[in-house]
Design an enzyme around this catalytic site. Structure first.
Site, PDB file in Angstrom:
ATOM      1  N   LYS A  35      20.398 -24.019  59.134  1.00  0.00           N
ATOM      2  CA  LYS A  35      20.247 -23.532  57.648  1.00  0.00           C
ATOM      3  C   LYS A  35      20.809 -25.168  56.868  1.00  0.00           C
ATOM      4  CE  LYS A  35      22.177 -20.642  53.913  1.00  0.00           C
ATOM      5  NZ  LYS A  35      22.280 -21.896  53.139  1.00  0.00           N
ATOM      6  N   GLU A  81      12.788 -27.604  53.128  1.00  0.00           N
ATOM      7  CA  GLU A  81      13.824 -27.982  52.640  1.00  0.00           C
ATOM      8  C   GLU A  81      13.806 -29.431  52.485  1.00  0.00           C
ATOM      9  OE1 GLU A  81      17.874 -26.082  51.352  1.00  0.00           O
ATOM     10  OE2 GLU A  81      15.814 -25.508  52.047  1.00  0.00           O
TER      11      GLU A  81
END
Length: 684
Positions: free
Chosen positions: A116, A186
């Site tokens: 993450k 991301e």
């Protein structure tokens, strides 16, 4: 060059530059030098300058950004970009998995695990392989148009790579690109580049960023894409969105499709057969966290089958088929309740902030060093301020920044005292230095810290010489300097609090053993000579051979030794010339503290690291930094404290020193990991 020739040459250059960008930024496997790459770009820019009508949206020249915009536009996502539920413990993750299994009517289901990332989520849309629009997540339905800014990220292909063959997993090889591709990714900034950027801003007197995520978010939202192009943005792709014209059957295959098109996929992403495998992988990523080049704050787990995802569905604003399992927070806000000056063994006055206790990364933090007055002034830290405190890995906590918006007007500025808070002697800050020091070398605070350092494991290794015992020894006047330790007797020690006869005898034996077994390098490190750490102490011992020879060395003689510059040579010479220090050395000799020479001559000639110079930085997994340096010396190598042009290897563990990494890049020093060091030592 005719226009036809220019068009053909530009097509070749665009393809070639795109291939080299992919090899450099995605594969980390360049096949040409930076100078050769720069030459290709210069040629392309020159041709486009002559034929501006031949510039295309996928040209590398479009990465530098266009003119500044008045504001960012908006983009509506074709399918919402939903956020994930964040879970903090294993029990919650088990409940998530058990619900998915129960609702799908299975005994188990495979998952895909990905780190993450602590960055900014974006969506990139490709039409016929060409990047058309990029946007932030925004509110999940509408995001900001950051197309020009995203184009400046060299890992982002302006045109997807495809050979026209079948899509991977659909009838053999090939990597044909669907007509309409919607990807999610991301954007982040690597830790080392973030620290270097902040250092440059500090030196320029500009405001620094609190963390890499804030810097990435701010950089991507710049109205001037040229500023974005100057920032070290990177990207990981993690989803092929439902609105794409074609998708595979699983999330794992989606990652492989995107990889085949030249999109950067995280190499730690993995397919997990069941929950037990997911829990084991989460622990593995957690253990690797501090060695990663980018910030993560947990792991994401997704049900692998896209059909199963559709069946599980979504709730208000998050999918029911994916969760984020977060690590404990390593940044917290708290309040400074007081600041006081502590005195170290060299007389340095260090401002230390007392905090309202806060748990960070499983550790309660109540105090944090503010380093020196310059640091307090630069960050404008005041008593009563709310601050952001960070504890990365196992390193000492530090104040990242003051939260100015929370100030009430009652906060008080702090200045170090001009007299020592312990002995009352004058405290001065020499011109050009950052440290304020107590001038009294007999200051009890300094004496205590010198004794603690002298008896520590990396120095004389006196077992049983704890902090509370040192406090008593100094308070009662039994020990005024480290030489006095060798005059202690069992009869004297048993009079101290909480020290029985057996413990007193053990301590006397440990003190006696320390003078019999000590090497010259350990003694030099124990003496606390400014600028002389354990590695340099060992090098000095090997170079001079005896304490007498080092004591008699001139500054010019010290400068002849590799790794010692003028400032360090002056400091070492001044320490040995000081009357108090010469008296101390005399007292140690009188008490038969006679160090042995460094036993390394044979290893230096025949060991596997003979003739090699190494520097160790960061936290290693299988040994301490001191043990690694001893192993290097035992193998015939030189373990030095700083990277120079003569350094052969920089051994980088977790959270390596930024200055050492920067020096390695400057000198072209090879950076190796711990397992490579073990290989060089013949231990693997």
């Amino acid at each position: 060059m005719t226009k036809k020739e220019a068009r053909k040459r530009l097509e070749m250059l665009r393809e070639e530059i795109a291939q080299h960008d992919h090899r450099y930024y995605v594969l980390d496997d360049p096949i040409i030098s930076d100078a050769e790459f720069d030459q290709l770009e210069r040629e392309l820019l020159a041709i486009e300058a002559q034929h501006p009508d031949l510039v295309t949206p996928d040209s590398p020249s479009q990465r530098v950004g266009g003119p500044p915009r008045a504001e960012l536009g908006t983009v509506r996502h074709e399918t919402p970009m939903r956020s994930l539920d964040s879970l903090m413990d294993e029990a919650d993750v088990r409940r998530f998995y058990e619900r998915c299994v129960r609702e799908l009517g299975r005994e188990s289901i495979p998952l895909v695990g990905e780190p993450k990332y602590d960055g900014l989520s974006v969506e990139l849309v490709y039409e016929d392989g060409e990047l058309r629009v990029a946007s932030t997540r925004g509110d999940g339905v509408v995001g900001e148009d950051v197309t020009e800014n995203v184009k400046t990220i060299r890992e982002v292909p302006l045109r997807l790579r495809g050979d026209g063959g079948p899509i991977p997993g659909r009838g053999g090889g090939g990597n044909r690109v669907p007509r309409h591709v919607v990807t999610r990714a991301e954007v982040y900034i690597p830790i080392q580049q973030f620290e270097a950027f902040n250092r440059r801003r500090e030196e320029a007197g500009e405001k620094t960023f609190a963390n890499p995520r804030n810097m990435a978010a701010g950089s991507l939202r710049m109205l001037d894409a040229k500023i974005t192009a100057s920032r070290p943005l990177r990207i990981f792709f993690w989803e092929l969105a439902p609105s794409s014209t074609e998708r595979p059957d699983t999330q794992w295959e989606s990652l492989q499709w995107m990889r085949s098109w030249g999109l950067q996929i995280n190499d730690r992403a993995t397919r997990l057969d069941d929950l037990d495998a997911a829990i084991e992988w989460f622990a593995k990523i957690g253990a690797e966290r501090d060695s990663l080049k980018y910030e993560i704050d947990g792991c994401v787990f997704k049900v692998d089958s896209l059909a199963d995802q559709a069946e599980l569905g979504i709730k208000s604003n998050s999918p029911r088929w994916a969760v984020a399992w977060k690590f404990p927070s390593r940044q917290r806000t708290t309040r400074i309740v007081a600041i006081e000056a502590l005195v170290g063994r060299t007389g340095a006055l260090t401002p230390v902030a007392s905090l309202e206790p806060v748990e960070i990364g499983g550790v309660t933090v109540a105090n944090v060093s503010l380093h020196n007055q310059d640091e307090v002034d630069r960050k404008d830290i005041r008593v009563g301020d709310w601050v952001l405190v960070e504890r990365a890995g196992d390193v000492i906590p530090h104040v990242v920044q003051v939260i100015v918006e929370k100030r009430t007007g009652h906060e008080k500025k702090y200045r170090l005292p001009d007299h020592c808070p312990v002995c009352g002697s004058e405290a001065i800050k020499p011109e050009g230095e950052a440290i304020t020091r107590c001038v009294n070398t007999s200051c009890p605070a300094q004496v205590k810290e010198r004794i603690r350092h002298f008896g520590s494991r990396g120095a004389m290794d006196i077992d049983g010489l704890g902090d509370k015992l040192v406090d008593q020894l100094v308070a009662r006047g039994l020990v005024r300097d480290v030489a006095d330790l060798y005059d202690l007797t069992v009869e004297t020690l048993v009079e101290l609090e909480r020290l029985a006869e057996k413990s007193a005898q053990n301590l006397v034996d440990a003190i006696a053993s320390s003078k019999r077994d000590v090497t010259l390098g350990r003694l030099l490190g124990a003496l606390g000579i400014p600028g002389v750490g354990r590695a340099l102490a060992t090098e000095l011992a090997a170079h001079f051979g005896s304490l007498d020879a080092l004591e008699a060395a001139s500054e010019e003689t010290l400068l002849e030794m590799e790794g010692i510059g003028p400032t360090l040579a002056t400091g070492i010479h001044a320490w040995f010339a000081d009357e108090h220090n010469r008296d101390l050395l005399g007292k140690l000799r009188e008490r038969a503290v006679a160090p042995k020479p460094e036993a390394r001559a044979a290893a230096a000639a025949t060991g596997p690291l003979a003739g090699k110079s190494l520097v160790v930085t960061g936290t290693l997994e299988t040994m301490s930094r001191e043990d690694a340096e001893e192993a290097i010396r035992a193998a015939g190598g030189r373990a030095t404290g700083g990277v120079s042009k003569s350094t052969d290897y920089l051994v980088a563990g977790a959270s390596p020193g930024a200055s050492k990494m920067k020096a390695a890049a400057k000198h072209g020093t090879k950076v190796i990991e711990e397992n490579e060091l073990l290989g060089l030592l013949g231990k693997r």
